[in-house]
Design an enzyme around this catalytic site. Structure first.
Site, short mmCIF file in Angstrom:
data_model
loop_
_atom_site.label_atom_id
_atom_site.label_comp_id
_atom_site.label_asym_id
_atom_site.label_seq_id
_atom_site.Cartn_x
_atom_site.Cartn_y
_atom_site.Cartn_z
N CYS A 1 -14.28 8.67 -0.02
CA CYS A 1 -15.32 8.71 0.96
C CYS A 1 -16.33 7.59 0.57
O CYS A 1 -16.86 7.37 -0.59
CB CYS A 1 -16.25 10.14 0.71
SG CYS A 1 -17.75 10.56 1.68
N HIS B 1 -4.34 -4.16 -2.54
CA HIS B 1 -4.95 -3.62 -1.39
C HIS B 1 -5.10 -2.17 -1.21
O HIS B 1 -5.32 -1.65 -0.07
CB HIS B 1 -4.20 -4.10 -0.24
CG HIS B 1 -4.13 -5.67 -0.32
ND1 HIS B 1 -4.99 -6.63 -0.04
CD2 HIS B 1 -2.87 -6.44 -0.05
CE1 HIS B 1 -4.58 -7.91 0.10
NE2 HIS B 1 -3.40 -7.58 -0.28
N VAL C 1 0.85 -1.12 -0.03
CA VAL C 1 0.02 0.05 0.01
C VAL C 1 1.12 1.19 -0.17
O VAL C 1 0.48 2.28 0.01
CB VAL C 1 -1.11 -0.16 1.11
CG1 VAL C 1 -2.16 -1.39 1.14
CG2 VAL C 1 -0.16 0.25 2.48
#
Length: 126
Positions: free
Chosen positions: A121, A113, A97
């Site tokens: 959001c 990932h 990540v």
């Protein structure tokens, strides 16, 4: 190292899958390697279940981000980016990540990932 890779791979093109080990030379600890703390990943279902779970997630993510934002791509990231530029890689899938493959110059990365530096959001998807 590039010569060794060329001798091993020949003229074939490759799809590459990377994990935590590729970023350890950038100072990012292996997620489950020797000496790593025991971690319990949070599922999406856990994340959306309660505000407390989200607060716990973001507190942990903040700690991880503070380390990852200072990390620089290492020789492996740069070499893989060069191989992509030379047409030797058909793509790169990473479990990491940290975004270091993109920072090294990769154009075609699948971040399996997600990325710690990108937030969406859940209400408006913005």
């Amino acid at each position: 190292m590039e010569r060794l890779l060329h001798d091993s791979l020949g003229e074939r093109r490759w799809l590459t899958l990377t994990g935590a080990g590729v970023s350890t030379d950038s100072g990012i600890p292996d997620y489950r390697g020797p000496g790593s703390p025991v971690r319990t990943p949070m599922t999406y279902q856990d994340f959306i279940r309660s505000p407390e779970n989200r607060q716990r997630y973001w507190a942990r993510a903040h700690v991880g981000w503070s380390r990852m934002r200072r990390a620089e791509p290492n020789t492996t990231h740069l070499l893989l980016a060069e191989m992509e530029s030379a047409g030797r890689l058909t793509g790169l899938i990473t479990q990491n990540v940290d975004g270091l493959h993109s920072r090294a110059g990769h154009r075609d990365v699948i971040d399996l990932h997600g990325r710690i530096d990108r937030v969406v959001c859940l209400t408006c998807h913005g």
